[in-house]
Design a protein around this motif. Structure first.
Motif, PDB file in Angstrom:
ATOM      1  N   PRO A 297       0.821  -1.219   0.000  1.00 49.58           N
ATOM      2  CA  PRO A 297       0.000   0.000   0.000  1.00 49.58           C
ATOM      3  C   PRO A 297       0.851   1.263   0.000  1.00 49.58           C
ATOM      4  O   PRO A 297       2.033   1.238   0.305  1.00 49.58           O
ATOM      5  N   THR A 298       0.221   2.358  -0.389  1.00 49.22           N
ATOM      6  CA  THR A 298       0.880   3.658  -0.326  1.00 49.22           C
ATOM      7  C   THR A 298       0.360   4.408   0.889  1.00 49.22           C
ATOM      8  O   THR A 298      -0.651   4.024   1.483  1.00 49.22           O
ATOM      9  N   ASP A 299       1.024   5.477   1.258  1.00 47.47           N
ATOM     10  CA  ASP A 299       0.549   6.311   2.359  1.00 47.47           C
ATOM     11  C   ASP A 299      -0.840   6.856   2.037  1.00 47.47           C
ATOM     12  O   ASP A 299      -1.705   6.973   2.910  1.00 47.47           O
TER      13      ASP A 299
ATOM     14  N   GLN B 188      -3.167   4.137   3.043  1.00 46.26           N
ATOM     15  CA  GLN B 188      -3.129   3.496   4.354  1.00 46.26           C
ATOM     16  C   GLN B 188      -2.788   4.402   5.523  1.00 46.26           C
ATOM     17  O   GLN B 188      -3.039   4.041   6.665  1.00 46.26           O
TER      18      GLN B 188
ATOM     19  N   THR C 146      -2.988   6.945   8.517  1.00 42.87           N
ATOM     20  CA  THR C 146      -4.160   7.209   9.347  1.00 42.87           C
ATOM     21  C   THR C 146      -3.813   8.239  10.418  1.00 42.87           C
ATOM     22  O   THR C 146      -2.642   8.561  10.632  1.00 42.87           O
TER      23      THR C 146
ATOM     24  N   PHE D   8      -1.101   1.786  13.428  1.00 36.87           N
ATOM     25  CA  PHE D   8      -2.563   1.750  13.538  1.00 36.87           C
ATOM     26  C   PHE D   8      -3.170   3.068  13.982  1.00 36.87           C
ATOM     27  O   PHE D   8      -4.340   3.314  13.723  1.00 36.87           O
ATOM     28  N   GLN D   9      -2.417   3.918  14.680  1.00 34.49           N
ATOM     29  CA  GLN D   9      -2.983   5.164  15.166  1.00 34.49           C
ATOM     30  C   GLN D   9      -2.431   6.396  14.456  1.00 34.49           C
ATOM     31  O   GLN D   9      -2.929   7.492  14.649  1.00 34.49           O
ATOM     32  N   GLY D  10      -1.386   6.234  13.652  1.00 35.96           N
ATOM     33  CA  GLY D  10      -0.884   7.354  12.860  1.00 35.96           C
ATOM     34  C   GLY D  10      -0.093   8.392  13.632  1.00 35.96           C
ATOM     35  O   GLY D  10      -0.001   9.538  13.210  1.00 35.96           O
TER      36      GLY D  10
ATOM     37  N   PHE E 290       3.671  -2.026   6.254  1.00 32.75           N
ATOM     38  CA  PHE E 290       4.549  -1.050   5.603  1.00 32.75           C
ATOM     39  C   PHE E 290       3.894  -0.464   4.364  1.00 32.75           C
ATOM     40  O   PHE E 290       3.203  -1.163   3.621  1.00 32.75           O
ATOM     41  N   THR E 291       4.134   0.853   4.129  1.00 31.05           N
ATOM     42  CA  THR E 291       3.754   1.440   2.855  1.00 31.05           C
ATOM     43  C   THR E 291       5.036   1.692   2.061  1.00 31.05           C
ATOM     44  O   THR E 291       6.142   1.583   2.607  1.00 31.05           O
ATOM     45  N   SER E 292       4.876   2.031   0.801  1.00 28.99           N
ATOM     46  CA  SER E 292       6.065   2.197  -0.037  1.00 28.99           C
ATOM     47  C   SER E 292       6.904   3.403   0.386  1.00 28.99           C
ATOM     48  O   SER E 292       8.077   3.490   0.048  1.00 28.99           O
ATOM     49  N   THR E 293       6.310   4.348   1.138  1.00 32.99           N
ATOM     50  CA  THR E 293       7.098   5.501   1.575  1.00 32.99           C
ATOM     51  C   THR E 293       7.314   5.544   3.083  1.00 32.99           C
ATOM     52  O   THR E 293       8.151   6.284   3.562  1.00 32.99           O
TER      53      THR E 293
END
Lengths: 125, 261
Positions: free
Chosen positions: A34-36, A39, A41, B67-69, B227-230
């Motif tokens: 996924p990308t930011d 995803q 939050t 999960f909470q950013g 994980f995200t790509s960034t």
């Protein structure tokens, strides 16, 4: 492991009416990570999305620098009606000049005379 | 919800620093009790508490970030500084053991025979298993970099494969090193040679195990789509740590295994 079982279950239930493709590959990214955008939050998301609109409500970036003249005062965003300003009158000065900046007309630094203007920001939430 | 105007993470109160401190106390005093009174219960209790603290503390960090950013870009920068400072402290930790090795080996005393390796020591052949170990760790450095690029490019399958391969290589190193330890013709009690060899390589091996565990946690998280790509700093921290472990091995190999033979 539970994640894989869940995804297999999703793929199985979807198989009857959708083209065969694991759930995570239907993401915009295609490759399965996924990308930011998809995803992120909470506070992280609010900051990233704010940047895309040119906004910085959480003061992540260095504030924009103005010429601090009467016509072009240094803008100081504030969530209340007064804020402490520390003026570094010249580069390499070791003494910072502190003063309260109040809502209303521009105020000047008592040492170097630079103009500062308070501007309201909504408290982000 | 959150009424802060800054991008930093003000953490909620947590019991884990306290349980960690208690664990450290029980482990250290337990070690002394074991030495003097032959009872291991206190030390084992401390170890159990340490493992529980580790799992729950870092579980909470994952919850707060993924999960909470709470891991905003500035917060992430702080985490980066933290990991770099920690690895730097580990570099200094190993510097001490290299100092000890060079102190004794550059000017061998008459008691050792005036030469290095000392009299009576048959060192391990650096071009046998130690060379294989070097190749294994260097290869694992390549595979972990492959994993990183896979994550950045959004390729889930390759990320999982290369990260798994990295962990397997780390396990292979540990296995080979364990065999070497078993077969070695000298022990930790064999004078300053044995002491410097086993303390330096032993702590390195412990760090390989820690690094492999960290990577395994990252693999689990990657499979679960954390994980995200960034944004994948947990993985980057593990990769930095792994490269550090690799570099320490290279120094060990050159100094102790090769020059020291």
């Amino acid at each position: 492991m539970a994640g894989r079982l869940l995804l297999r279950a999703c793929a199985t239930t979807l198989r009857s009416n959708v083209a065969l493709r694991p759930l995570y590959r239907s993401m915009a990214s295609g490759g399965g990570i996924p990308t930011d955008e998809e995803q992120a939050t909470g506070l992280e998301r609010r900051i990233i999305m704010g940047f895309k609109e040119g906004k910085d409500p959480y003061s992540v970036r260095v504030p924009k620098s103005y010429s601090a003249t009467k016509e072009d005062p240094q803008i100081v965003p504030c969530t209340g009606n007064k804020r402490l300003v520390g003026c570094l009158c010249e580069e390499d000065n070791t003494a910072i000049v502190w003063f309260w900046l109040h809502d209303g007309p521009s105020q000047r630094c008592p040492s170097c005379g630079a103009y500062y203007k308070l501007v309201h920001n909504e408290l982000p939430h | 919800m959150a009424h802060q105007a800054h991008p930093y993470h003000m953490v909620d109160p947590s019991p884990w620093p306290l349980t960690g401190a208690v664990a450290a106390l029980l482990m250290t005093s337990g070690l002394a009790i074991w030495f003097h009174f032959h009872s291991t219960i206190l030390m084992l209790l401390g170890t159990v508490l340490l493992v529980l603290t580790i799992c729950q503390w870092w579980r909470d960090v994952v919850r707060e970030g993924t999960f909470q950013g709470h891991h905003t870009p500035p917060a992430q920068k702080g985490l980066r500084y933290g990991m770099i400072l920690f690895i730097t402290s580990e570099v200094l930790f190993f510097a001490g053991f290299f100092w000890a090795f060079y102190h004794s080996s550059l000017a061998p005393t008459p008691e050792l025979g005036g030469f290095w390796p000392p009299a009576g020591i048959t060192p391990l052949d650096p071009f046998e298993v130690p060379l294989l170990n070097t190749a294994v760790l260097l290869a694992s450095g390549v595979t972990v970099t492959w994993a990183h690029h896979s994550i950045m490019e959004g390729d889930r399958k390759q990320a999982i494969h290369s990260l798994t391969l990295t962990i397997l290589l780390g396990g292979y190193f540990t296995f080979l090193q364990a065999l070497e330890y078993y077969e070695a013709p000298f022990t930790i009690a064999d004078g300053v040679y044995g002491a410097t060899f086993f303390v330096a390589t032993g702590f390195h091996g412990l760090h390989v195990i820690i690094g492999s565990t960290f990577l395994a946690v990252c693999l689990h998280r990657q499979i679960r789509h954390h994980f995200t790509s960034t944004h994948h700093f947990g993985f980057e921290a593990a990769a930095w740590y792994w490269h550090f472990v690799d570099v320490v091995w290279l120094f060990l190999y050159i100094s102790i295994y090769w020059w020291g033979s």
